[in-house]
Design an enzyme around this catalytic site. Sequence first.
Site, PDB file in Angstrom:
ATOM      1  N   GLU A   1      -7.944  12.708  13.251  1.00 22.28           N
ATOM      2  CA  GLU A   1      -7.035  11.368  13.639  1.00 22.28           C
ATOM      3  C   GLU A   1      -6.041  11.677  14.572  1.00 22.28           C
ATOM      4  OE1 GLU A   1      -4.150   8.123  11.388  1.00 22.28           O
ATOM      5  OE2 GLU A   1      -5.385   9.597  10.232  1.00 22.28           O
TER       6      GLU A   1
ATOM      7  N   LYS B   1       1.004  -1.216  -0.062  1.00 22.74           N
ATOM      8  CA  LYS B   1       0.123   0.080   0.034  1.00 22.74           C
ATOM      9  C   LYS B   1       0.637   1.032  -0.077  1.00 22.74           C
ATOM     10  CE  LYS B   1      -3.024   2.655   3.009  1.00 22.74           C
ATOM     11  NZ  LYS B   1      -3.696   2.890   4.414  1.00 22.74           N
TER      12      LYS B   1
END
Length: 259
Positions: free
Chosen positions: A71, A22
């Site tokens: 986050e 990824k």
Amino acid sequence: IVAWSRQVDDIRREIDKGIVDKIVAARHCVVELETGAGSLDVLKRLEVRFPGCTRFALWRGDAAFLGATPELLISRRGPSVLSEALAGSTAHGDGARMMASSKEREEHQLVVQAILSALEPFCDSLRSAPEPRVCELPNLLHMQTPIEGHLREPTHILALVQALHPTPAVGGVPTPAAIQWIVEHEALARGWYSAPVGWTDASGDGEFVVALRSGLLRDGKAWVYAGAGIMADSDPNAEYAETELKMQALLGALHGDSR
């Protein structure tokens, strides 16, 4: 979008070669600032728009880097530490599809495992929620997994930040190869975008968030950043739409939209 599609295709080829699993690709847009779009004005609008997010701002000369991030990277209070995996995004009304998507689940689990692996050497107990949940923001939905642990011995929060950053939510897997690709191939350096931002006290407690939904204000313009995690089966158009959705968080505040 042509350059973005080419970038996604390049990443997918790296994945096909087995070099990475990824890579988080980032892009930016540049907009002219309107009257009344000073940094403090923008922060006030972000407070109204995103009360559940952490607002932040860094000033250097006449430049301001600011945003409102959902986050948490790491929080430490004595021996207790909290973190979270926040990976997987979609528009309102599409949460069920996101939670059922194997691509989104796999991407999310990579982040969970990386955070657990980074914190495990410091903790005598560590656990993540058994299943991710939907984190609802005013402009989109995220997949979220809370993580909590108990430190084996006193560890300064900056040591925990160093161990965690960058997580696969902003870098990739494996981290060294993903970061190398980002540095070599992204057209514009990210600067402070996606960096840890936070505070610490004399005892080593503190809290750091990830500088998302952010941008740089300078010389009457704003550079607004957003990213998306690219996996083997990522669709360039869908990932581009995700970055557009994320950019709206700051663009709305820049344009005076406090809804």
